[in-house]
Write an enzyme that holds these catalytic residues in place. Structure first.
Site, short mmCIF file in Angstrom:
data_model
loop_
_atom_site.label_atom_id
_atom_site.label_comp_id
_atom_site.label_asym_id
_atom_site.label_seq_id
_atom_site.Cartn_x
_atom_site.Cartn_y
_atom_site.Cartn_z
N GLU A 144 59.67 42.69 56.77
CA GLU A 144 59.23 41.30 56.85
C GLU A 144 58.14 41.15 57.91
OE1 GLU A 144 61.31 36.89 56.91
OE2 GLU A 144 62.12 38.43 58.23
N MET A 153 68.01 41.50 60.74
CA MET A 153 67.24 41.27 59.52
C MET A 153 68.19 41.24 58.32
SD MET A 153 64.42 40.65 58.06
CE MET A 153 64.09 40.49 56.30
N GLU A 154 67.95 40.26 57.44
CA GLU A 154 68.90 39.92 56.38
C GLU A 154 68.76 40.73 55.11
OE1 GLU A 154 65.43 36.85 55.94
OE2 GLU A 154 66.47 37.89 57.56
N ASN A 155 68.36 41.99 55.18
CA ASN A 155 68.27 42.79 53.97
C ASN A 155 69.60 42.72 53.21
OD1 ASN A 155 65.80 43.94 55.20
ND2 ASN A 155 67.27 45.04 56.48
N HIS A 215 74.13 34.10 60.94
CA HIS A 215 72.77 33.72 60.54
C HIS A 215 72.29 34.64 59.41
CE1 HIS A 215 68.51 32.42 61.48
NE2 HIS A 215 68.28 33.57 60.88
N GLU A 216 72.42 35.95 59.60
CA GLU A 216 71.99 36.88 58.56
C GLU A 216 72.82 36.73 57.30
OE1 GLU A 216 69.22 38.07 59.35
OE2 GLU A 216 69.47 37.54 61.47
#
Length: 845
Positions: A125, A262-264, A294-295
């Site tokens: 990202e 990071m939301e992968n 959050h993720e």
């Protein structure tokens, strides 16, 4: 360096003609330590046969390109592979070698100094997937990915989906073939590889995994992370009425990660800062839980339904921020999370919204370069604050109902702000057009004051006055509460609260006419609205004497926030804020708020107070911190916070001597463990003060011979008040492009220290010309870090403003760099204004 950004217009055109994208990606990680093999087969449709488009791809060497069955030209410009004469159905095959990265983008490679093991992770990202495989690197061209990876046989290899086939290739290598993904945006594709330690669990039919490198395995807090994960999955599945959509749920702590997490989907990556090598407070655990939630919220909002373009980045991040706090407060042990929201998230938003770079929540992202500097307090914190207010306005049930429809309607696709608002309008029956225009399409923050008139101890009139700054004149509608608090034996207690709508320049409150004047009149009680609030003189005097006695935790956080805003805005002398903290912070029961308060007090001393009183104020803070540290319950969170504060504030020979004794063990405080993190904190503080030299830093690094220890040592060295050391640090920041970004960040953290003005002034005049070298020689992430890190932020003088002005005039400084310089310049000007007020307050005595 020349930009390789993708513009919004280019992305729109590409999405108009291309669709049905499928990637077969084959990576070989068994070669040298500089490059890896990358083979991509891309299949896609074109709605306009005969037209042209392009693939994004950055490679060290392209060995072969086949386009629709024929060999194609291997030359590519600006990291683009031109595709001329597209057919209705297309296939491109690219065989190449790509470079491992050291800046946390693309495929980042790390060698653990403890055991020599190699660890890899991706971070794509907003626009870095094409550093690993050829792709249409934009969020609205979702594609399925069939990934195959060859790597050392003793590694763990993890991606978004589960492994389908794991087979041996050679004696020392194996191949992992993953189940093809559902349609995903390229920035969400992930790969993590290395000899990771792994813990596994289950939640219903969801496989859970938790990974960290071997040298940190003893510190992995698996049970707490799994507990938060289960609680979050249950909360979001129930709230959204949509089961977790991505099969497994792996969470991986990876070294030298650039962000918090990071939301992968199915392969969430976290900074190793969330692996606690030493004792931390409950506030730190709350923050880790909040990040995990959050993720997780992104699995639905961001991954299942993805923004069409980066203009809606705010909605993606704000939604996850707001719902993470909601989940933490209602589904975990961190039931006090909204107080942390008030004292942390909103403070971040308020500060960002007053910078010259403030922008509407719905930002104008013209290209992917612009996106990199929009991961800011507007995107995350202001947006979340406004969403919190919106939920209160439309009603929580209606908000949730709208979300449920939104996820079902747009699953595995892309959506825009209008789609989100339409879903909420359907769920609530409210017209959100005016709300969107007022809150999402304008910039700046309003200030609310009370206009109070009284006679014989009772109000004769009450009004809320709303102000805006000239550059951002919008006066908004706010739904908020007014709280009336009285002094009682047990503290300041709320006598009455009324909720009302405030709009325009003045809102009368007739319901309070005749009400007895309270000791504290609190605008924005319960923290419903997004606005700065001001305290009337009577309320401010009450808080000066009794702030620590405000019984309601959230109200206390709002009071502390108001006094800090007044300090930053040069309406309250910094010395008064420091005195407030010195007198009342020890009574604070929320350790997260306590941490914020002492941090703000130190900023007030170093930046906003009369520099002639710096030593006096540091001594005051150190004295009270030492008293609180010694009085605190042994081994508790409060003791740890006050110990860190005392170490930071220590300035006198006596105080510095105690810090040295705590460090060498000749003095022990019951319950206070001088563990790894606290020792490094002491080392850096002592080094900055000039009372600890190179031999002591080397000795500490021998105690902690990890990459984390090496970065702490780098900060400590850079912090020393020594001209040769500063010069060496400056040279290292500019000259060694092979240093990892994490190391550059550590060096920059030590360079400009408060109290070293005489030593550092020589770097002020050099700053503008330095930026030319930075942007000519470094990629975006590194250039952004150095632009910010080399700014002489610790020096509060007009000469720094002048240097910033010269930097802003440079034609070779791109927009993202100019934004950072303008923000830093504004911070210096704010500090100058606050110092002037504090100096004047002293003159008036």
């Amino acid at each position: 360096m020349p930009t390789t950004a993708l513009t919004r217009n280019e992305a729109r055109e590409r999405a108009r003609v291309l669709s049905d994208v499928h990637y077969d990606v084959t990576l070989d990680l068994t070669g040298d330590d500089r490059t890896f093999g990358s083979e991509t087969v891309v299949r896609f449709r074109c709605a306009d046969p005969g037209s042209a488009s392009f693939l994004d791809f950055e490679a060290e060497e392209i060995e072969r390109i086949e386009f629709n069955g024929a060999l194609a030209d291997k030359v590519h410009e600006q990291n683009r592979l031109a595709l001329e004469g597209l057919q209705a159905e297309n296939e491109v095959r690219i065989l190449a070698r790509c470079a491992y990265r050291r800046d946390g983008t693309g495929l980042h490679r790390f060698a653990d100094p403890v055991d020599g093991e190699i660890y890899l992770h991706t971070q794509f990202e907003p626009f870095d997937a094409h550093k690993v495989f050829a792709c249409f690197d934009q969020p609205d061209l979702k594609g399925t990915v069939a990934l195959s990876v060859t790597a050392p046989a003793d590694w763990q290899v993890v991606s978004n989906n589960a492994v389908d086939i794991h087979d041996k290739v050679t004696e020392g290598a194996a191949r992992w073939t993953f189940v093809p993904t559902l349609p995903l945006s390229t920035y969400l594709i992930a790969l993590v590889a290395g000899p990771f330690h792994v813990e596994r669990s289950r939640h219903g039919d969801i496989e859970l995994g938790l990974y960290c490198r071997q040298s940190l395995a003893e510190h992995l807090d698996a049970e707490e992370m799994f507990e938060i994960t289960r609680q979050g999955l249950d909360f979001f599945t129930d709230a959204f009425a949509y089961p977790y959509p991505f099969g497994k749920y792996d969470q991986l702590f990876v070294p030298e990660f650039n962000a918090g997490a990071m939301e992968n989907p199915g392969c969430i990556t976290f900074s190793e800062n969330y692996i606690f090598r030493s004792r931390v407070t409950e506030a730190a655990r709350r923050q880790r839980a909040n990040t995990a939630l959050h993720e997780m919220a992104h699995m639905w909002f961001g991954d299942l339904v993805t923004m069409r373009w980066w203009d809606d980045l705010w909605l993606n991040e704000s939604f996850a921020t707001y719902t993470a706090f909601l989940a933490a407060a209602e589904a975990t042990r961190f039931t006090d999370s909204w107080a942390a929201f008030a004292s942390g998230i909103k403070a971040w938003a308020y500060a960002q919204d007053q910078l010259p770079s403030t922008h509407p929540i719905a930002a104008d992202m013209v290209d992917t370069d612009a996106v990199r500097v929009f991961f800011d307090g507007i995107t995350y914190a202001k947006g979340a604050s406004v969403l919190k207010q919106l939920v209160h306005w439309v009603g929580r049930d209606a908000f949730i109902e709208g979300l449920r429809g939104y996820f079902r309607q747009h699953e595995y696709g892309n959506a825009e702000l209008g789609d989100f608002l339409a879903a909420l309008e359907l769920g609530s029956g409210r017209d959100l057009g005016r709300w969107s225009k007022e809150w999402l399409q304008t910039s700046g923050i309003n200030t609310l004051r009370a206009d109070l008139e009284a006679a014989d101890g009772s109000f004769t009139s009450v009004a809320v006055v709303q102000e805006a700054v000239p550059d951002h004149p919008t006066l908004r509608a706010h739904r908020l509460a007014l709280g009336l608090y009285d002094l009682e034996d047990e503290g300041l207690s709320r006598r009455r609260q009324i909720e009302l709508d405030v709009s325009g320049a003045r809102t009368e409150v007739p319901a309070l006419a005749g009400e007895r004047v309270p000791d504290l009149f609190l605008i924005n009680d319960d923290d419903l609205a997004y606005a700065k609030v001001r305290l009337d003189p009577r309320s401010l005097d009450t808080l000066a004497a009794r702030l620590g006695d405000v019984r309601d935790q959230l109200a206390r956080a709002v009071c502390w926030g108001a006094t800090w805003d007044m300090t930053r805005d040069a309406e309250l002398p910094a010395r008064r804020f420091v005195a407030l903290v010195a007198k009342h912070a020890a009574a604070e029961t929320d350790v997260g708020l306590l941490q914020n308060l002492v941090s703000r007090a130190q900023s007030a001393i170093d930046r906003y107070a009369d520099p002639a009183r710096r030593s006096e104020l540091r001594a005051l803070l150190a004295r009270d911190a030492r008293t609180a540290m010694e009085a605190a319950a042994p081994g508790g969170d409060t003791q740890l916070v006050w110990a860190r504060t005392f170490i930071s504030a220590a300035d006198s020979p006596d105080d510095l001597g105690l810090v040295r004794q705590l460090l060498d063990g000749s003095v022990e405080l019951p319950g206070l463990a001088m563990d790894t993190d606290l020792r490094w904190h002491a080392v850096i503080c002592l080094a900055s003060g000039g009372t600890l030299g190179e031999d002591a830093i080397v000795a500490e690094l021998e105690r902690d011979p990890t990459d984390i220890g090496a970065r702490r040592a780098a900060t400590a060295r850079a912090a020393r008040p020594d001209a040769a050391t500063k010069a060496a640090t400056f040279t290292a920041l500019l000259g060694d492009q092979d240093l990892p970004l994490a190391t550059l960040r550590a060096l920059a953290a030590g360079l400009f220290q408060p109290g070293q003005d005489d030593l550092l002034r020589g770097y002020v005049v050099r700053y503008p010309d330095t930026l030319g070298r930075v942007w000519a020689n470094h990629d975006g992430e590194t250039a952004l870090l150095l632009t910010e890190g080399l700014y002489p932020s610790s020096i509060i003088e007009e000469s720094v403003v002048a240097a910033a002005d010269r930097a802003l005039e440079r034609e070779d400084l791109p927009g993202p760099g100019k934004r950072l310089v303008a923000e830093a310049r504004d911070s210096t000007l704010r500090a100058l204004r606050a110092r002037a007020v504090d100096v004047a307050a002293g003159d008036q005595r």
